[in-house]
Motif scaffolding. Structure first.
Motif, PDB file in Angstrom:
ATOM      1  N   THR A 263     -13.376 -17.445 -13.414  1.00 12.63           N
ATOM      2  CA  THR A 263     -13.618 -16.063 -12.608  1.00 12.63           C
ATOM      3  C   THR A 263     -13.011 -14.837 -13.277  1.00 12.63           C
ATOM      4  O   THR A 263     -11.140 -15.301 -12.664  1.00 12.63           O
ATOM      5  N   LEU A 264     -12.981 -13.864 -13.460  1.00  7.91           N
ATOM      6  CA  LEU A 264     -12.126 -12.625 -13.139  1.00  7.91           C
ATOM      7  C   LEU A 264     -12.310 -11.837 -12.176  1.00  7.91           C
ATOM      8  O   LEU A 264     -13.282 -11.260 -11.479  1.00  7.91           O
ATOM      9  N   ALA A 265     -11.197 -11.453 -11.511  1.00  8.80           N
ATOM     10  CA  ALA A 265     -11.169 -11.170 -10.020  1.00  8.80           C
ATOM     11  C   ALA A 265     -10.246 -10.134  -9.961  1.00  8.80           C
ATOM     12  O   ALA A 265      -9.061  -9.880 -10.395  1.00  8.80           O
ATOM     13  N   GLY A 266     -11.273  -9.026  -9.817  1.00 14.65           N
ATOM     14  CA  GLY A 266     -11.161  -7.146  -9.705  1.00 14.65           C
ATOM     15  C   GLY A 266      -9.911  -6.963  -8.441  1.00 14.65           C
ATOM     16  O   GLY A 266     -10.546  -7.959  -7.088  1.00 14.65           O
ATOM     17  N   ILE A 267      -8.700  -6.093  -8.567  1.00 15.94           N
ATOM     18  CA  ILE A 267      -8.067  -6.700  -7.158  1.00 15.94           C
ATOM     19  C   ILE A 267      -8.477  -4.812  -6.895  1.00 15.94           C
ATOM     20  O   ILE A 267      -6.975  -3.853  -8.263  1.00 15.94           O
ATOM     21  N   ASP A 268      -8.517  -4.252  -6.275  1.00 17.18           N
ATOM     22  CA  ASP A 268      -8.074  -2.882  -5.938  1.00 17.18           C
ATOM     23  C   ASP A 268      -7.268  -2.565  -4.223  1.00 17.18           C
ATOM     24  O   ASP A 268      -7.658  -3.502  -3.321  1.00 17.18           O
ATOM     25  N   SER A 269      -6.207  -1.649  -5.116  1.00 22.92           N
ATOM     26  CA  SER A 269      -5.416  -1.418  -3.889  1.00 22.92           C
ATOM     27  C   SER A 269      -5.613  -0.923  -3.531  1.00 22.92           C
ATOM     28  O   SER A 269      -5.623   0.219  -1.869  1.00 22.92           O
ATOM     29  N   VAL A 270      -6.358   0.262  -3.918  1.00 23.56           N
ATOM     30  CA  VAL A 270      -5.848   2.556  -2.886  1.00 23.56           C
ATOM     31  C   VAL A 270      -7.273   2.518  -1.795  1.00 23.56           C
ATOM     32  O   VAL A 270      -6.646   2.741  -1.214  1.00 23.56           O
ATOM     33  N   MET A 271      -8.130   1.556  -2.265  1.00 25.35           N
ATOM     34  CA  MET A 271      -8.669   1.427  -0.969  1.00 25.35           C
ATOM     35  C   MET A 271      -9.205   0.240   0.022  1.00 25.35           C
ATOM     36  O   MET A 271     -10.687  -0.041   0.832  1.00 25.35           O
ATOM     37  N   CYS A 272      -8.388  -0.515  -0.474  1.00 24.03           N
ATOM     38  CA  CYS A 272      -8.871  -1.789   0.348  1.00 24.03           C
ATOM     39  C   CYS A 272      -8.902  -1.850   1.750  1.00 24.03           C
ATOM     40  O   CYS A 272      -7.974  -1.075   2.276  1.00 24.03           O
ATOM     41  N   PRO A 273      -8.885  -2.219   2.992  1.00 27.11           N
ATOM     42  CA  PRO A 273      -8.965  -2.169   4.192  1.00 27.11           C
ATOM     43  C   PRO A 273      -8.118  -2.541   4.570  1.00 27.11           C
ATOM     44  O   PRO A 273      -7.187  -3.207   3.918  1.00 27.11           O
ATOM     45  N   ARG A 274      -8.262  -2.456   6.085  1.00 25.48           N
ATOM     46  CA  ARG A 274      -6.425  -2.066   6.480  1.00 25.48           C
ATOM     47  C   ARG A 274      -6.737  -3.405   7.187  1.00 25.48           C
ATOM     48  O   ARG A 274      -5.655  -3.758   6.435  1.00 25.48           O
ATOM     49  N   ALA A 275      -7.720  -4.276   7.451  1.00 20.49           N
ATOM     50  CA  ALA A 275      -7.365  -5.622   7.517  1.00 20.49           C
ATOM     51  C   ALA A 275      -6.756  -6.536   6.662  1.00 20.49           C
ATOM     52  O   ALA A 275      -5.811  -7.014   7.003  1.00 20.49           O
ATOM     53  N   ASP A 276      -7.266  -6.596   5.217  1.00 25.18           N
ATOM     54  CA  ASP A 276      -6.676  -6.905   4.250  1.00 25.18           C
ATOM     55  C   ASP A 276      -5.615  -6.763   4.287  1.00 25.18           C
ATOM     56  O   ASP A 276      -4.267  -7.153   3.451  1.00 25.18           O
ATOM     57  N   ARG A 277      -4.833  -4.926   4.315  1.00 31.39           N
ATOM     58  CA  ARG A 277      -3.408  -4.422   4.062  1.00 31.39           C
ATOM     59  C   ARG A 277      -2.693  -5.812   5.026  1.00 31.39           C
ATOM     60  O   ARG A 277      -1.710  -5.803   4.545  1.00 31.39           O
ATOM     61  N   ARG A 278      -3.111  -5.240   5.799  1.00 33.88           N
ATOM     62  CA  ARG A 278      -2.381  -5.893   6.986  1.00 33.88           C
ATOM     63  C   ARG A 278      -2.320  -7.925   7.092  1.00 33.88           C
ATOM     64  O   ARG A 278      -1.040  -7.671   6.971  1.00 33.88           O
ATOM     65  N   VAL A 279      -2.924  -8.602   6.384  1.00 35.25           N
ATOM     66  CA  VAL A 279      -2.927  -9.671   5.933  1.00 35.25           C
ATOM     67  C   VAL A 279      -1.348  -9.959   4.699  1.00 35.25           C
ATOM     68  O   VAL A 279      -0.823 -10.599   4.474  1.00 35.25           O
ATOM     69  N   ALA A 280      -1.552  -8.537   3.991  1.00 34.54           N
ATOM     70  CA  ALA A 280      -0.947  -9.227   2.600  1.00 34.54           C
ATOM     71  C   ALA A 280       0.521  -8.096   3.290  1.00 34.54           C
ATOM     72  O   ALA A 280       1.865  -8.539   2.628  1.00 34.54           O
ATOM     73  N   TRP A 281       0.957  -7.466   4.216  1.00 31.23           N
ATOM     74  CA  TRP A 281       1.981  -6.936   4.389  1.00 31.23           C
ATOM     75  C   TRP A 281       2.717  -8.757   5.503  1.00 31.23           C
ATOM     76  O   TRP A 281       3.517  -8.364   4.957  1.00 31.23           O
ATOM     77  N   GLN A 282       1.367  -8.855   6.018  1.00 31.01           N
ATOM     78  CA  GLN A 282       2.197 -10.111   7.225  1.00 31.01           C
ATOM     79  C   GLN A 282       2.488 -11.622   5.744  1.00 31.01           C
ATOM     80  O   GLN A 282       4.516 -11.836   6.056  1.00 31.01           O
ATOM     81  N   ARG A 283       1.925 -11.200   4.976  1.00 26.19           N
ATOM     82  CA  ARG A 283       2.349 -12.557   3.509  1.00 26.19           C
ATOM     83  C   ARG A 283       3.146 -12.091   3.236  1.00 26.19           C
ATOM     84  O   ARG A 283       4.382 -13.125   2.993  1.00 26.19           O
ATOM     85  N   LEU A 284       3.490 -10.854   2.823  1.00 32.26           N
ATOM     86  CA  LEU A 284       5.305 -10.434   2.056  1.00 32.26           C
ATOM     87  C   LEU A 284       6.782 -10.747   2.924  1.00 32.26           C
ATOM     88  O   LEU A 284       7.283 -10.896   2.840  1.00 32.26           O
ATOM     89  N   GLY A 285       5.961 -10.812   4.300  1.00 35.17           N
ATOM     90  CA  GLY A 285       7.257 -10.855   5.566  1.00 35.17           C
ATOM     91  C   GLY A 285       7.907 -12.076   5.473  1.00 35.17           C
ATOM     92  O   GLY A 285       8.538 -12.870   5.145  1.00 35.17           O
ATOM     93  N   THR A 286       6.901 -13.559   5.014  1.00 30.47           N
ATOM     94  CA  THR A 286       6.811 -14.667   5.009  1.00 30.47           C
ATOM     95  C   THR A 286       6.999 -14.928   3.062  1.00 30.47           C
ATOM     96  O   THR A 286       8.097 -15.961   3.187  1.00 30.47           O
ATOM     97  N   ASP A 287       6.975 -14.620   2.175  1.00 28.44           N
ATOM     98  CA  ASP A 287       5.775 -15.277   0.698  1.00 28.44           C
ATOM     99  C   ASP A 287       7.218 -14.678   0.619  1.00 28.44           C
ATOM    100  O   ASP A 287       7.176 -14.609  -1.270  1.00 28.44           O
ATOM    101  N   LEU A 288       7.980 -13.481  -0.080  1.00 24.97           N
ATOM    102  CA  LEU A 288       8.558 -12.688  -0.528  1.00 24.97           C
ATOM    103  C   LEU A 288      10.209 -13.075  -0.059  1.00 24.97           C
ATOM    104  O   LEU A 288      10.768 -12.753   1.423  1.00 24.97           O
ATOM    105  N   ASP A 289      10.945 -12.983  -1.188  1.00 24.18           N
ATOM    106  CA  ASP A 289      12.378 -13.547  -0.516  1.00 24.18           C
ATOM    107  C   ASP A 289      13.365 -12.320  -0.658  1.00 24.18           C
ATOM    108  O   ASP A 289      13.505 -10.960  -1.697  1.00 24.18           O
TER     109      ASP A 289
END
Length: 327
Positions: A263-289
């Motif tokens: 599977t080749l999965a394209g990742i776009d951060s520019v127009m990514c929906p706000r709901a997905d952005r919130r999830v990403a930032w929430q996970r960065l809070g727990t999964d990034l040292d």
């Protein structure tokens, strides 16, 4: 008046300069932000140097990231004094961005500053780190688990790669770094890389299929690098593609996809929906040292962003560049 980097294009040519800008020149928007920090990304480097057709309107303030405090707002979600964050949404391309002391924006583009991070830390992550998290989330969504095997990270010494290594290693994945700068090997291992490979192994034309090795990958390169990564990905592995540092082309065959189910999965951060952005930032809070952010980032002043943009385009910058716009 406020200070900012302004890109102009006219009969005199294309130029980016640090200027005093009048508040009346700010573009339309329902939230005005007093910016504290921005960043310097690959796209900002393209915009400042003019090496890529990134800027769509002139004059333009570059800077695809910003964090700051709301000064004025007619948006229902934000009031003066709120700390806010922005990544992408075309700022620095179609709408004035973050490499200035003020920004006027659409409130729909903003997120509240995550409680886990300071303004400087959130810019140490920035679009690059948030994109890296989107890549990890895509690997998870497609079922790639730590026990499935190694995850390859290309452009590993850059912003996306550095954060991807740190997150993947904390989640228990075995991450393998690819870099064109072998002198960065110890840095990459300190972020969690189990092995460091030279970019030359991936940057030349390769076979349609190679020996299976990778359970997944985070690729910022494109070009022959991405083609070779796909060709060596294991059966039903997943490759996330989020960059074009090695080129926009994709000189590959369909063999990995129809013979190995890759599977080749394209990742776009520019127009990514706000709901997905919130999830990403929430996970960065727990999964990034957070302690690794100091290794990943450096802080510079607004005037230093101009010469550093050229170094960034020459591949001379490691990790993340935070721009303190008041320094």
């Amino acid at each position: 008046m406020f200070k900012g980097i302004l890109i102009e294009k006219d009969e005199s040519g294309y130029r980016a300069t640090l200027k005093e800008i009048d508040d009346t020149e700010l573009p339309e928007g329902d939230v005005t932000v007093r910016v504290s920090h921005s960043t310097l990304n690959y796209k900002d480097g393209l915009a400042i140097t003019g090496k890529g057709p990134v800027v769509r309107k002139f004059p333009m303030v570059p800077g695809i990231d910003l964090v700051g405090v709301v000064e004025e707002s007619s948006h229902p979600e934000f009031t003066p004094g709120d700390q806010v964050l922005l990544n992408g949404w075309g700022v620095g391309e179609n709408h004035w961005g973050g490499l200035a002391q003020k920004a006027r924006l659409k409130g729909d583009w903003l997120l509240p500053l995550p409680a886990q991070f300071s303004p400087q830390q959130v810019m140490a992550i920035g679009t690059a780190g948030y994109t890296a998290m989107l890549c990890v989330l895509a690997l998870e969504r497609h079922g790639v688990k730590p026990q499935d095997g190694e995850i390859l990270v290309t452009g590993a010494a850059g912003g996306v790669g550095s954060v991807a290594l740190a997150v993947l290693s904390k989640l228990g994945y075995t991450a393998v770094a690819v870099t064109g700068r072998p002198e960065d090997a110890e840095y990459l291992k300190s972020l969690g890389a189990a092995e460091v490979l030279e970019r030359a192994l991936f940057s030349s034309p390769g076979k349609p299929l190679g020996k299976e090795r990778w359970a997944g990958a985070v690729d910022v390169a494109g070009g022959h690098v991405l083609a070779n990564v796909c060709a060596t990905t294991k059966y039903r592995g997943v490759v996330t593609a989020c960059g074009l540092a090695a080129g926009m082309d994709f000189p590959a065959s369909v063999a990995p996809f129809i013979l190995r189910g890759v599977t080749l999965a394209g990742i776009d951060s520019v127009m990514c929906p706000r709901a997905d952005r919130r999830v990403a930032w929430q996970r960065l809070g727990t999964d990034l040292d957070i302690e690794k952010l100091q290794k990943i980032s450096q802080v510079v002043g607004l005037s230093e962003a101009l010469p550093l943009a050229r170094k960034l385009m020459n591949g001379e910058i490691r990790g993340r560049v935070i721009v303190d716009v008041n320094q």
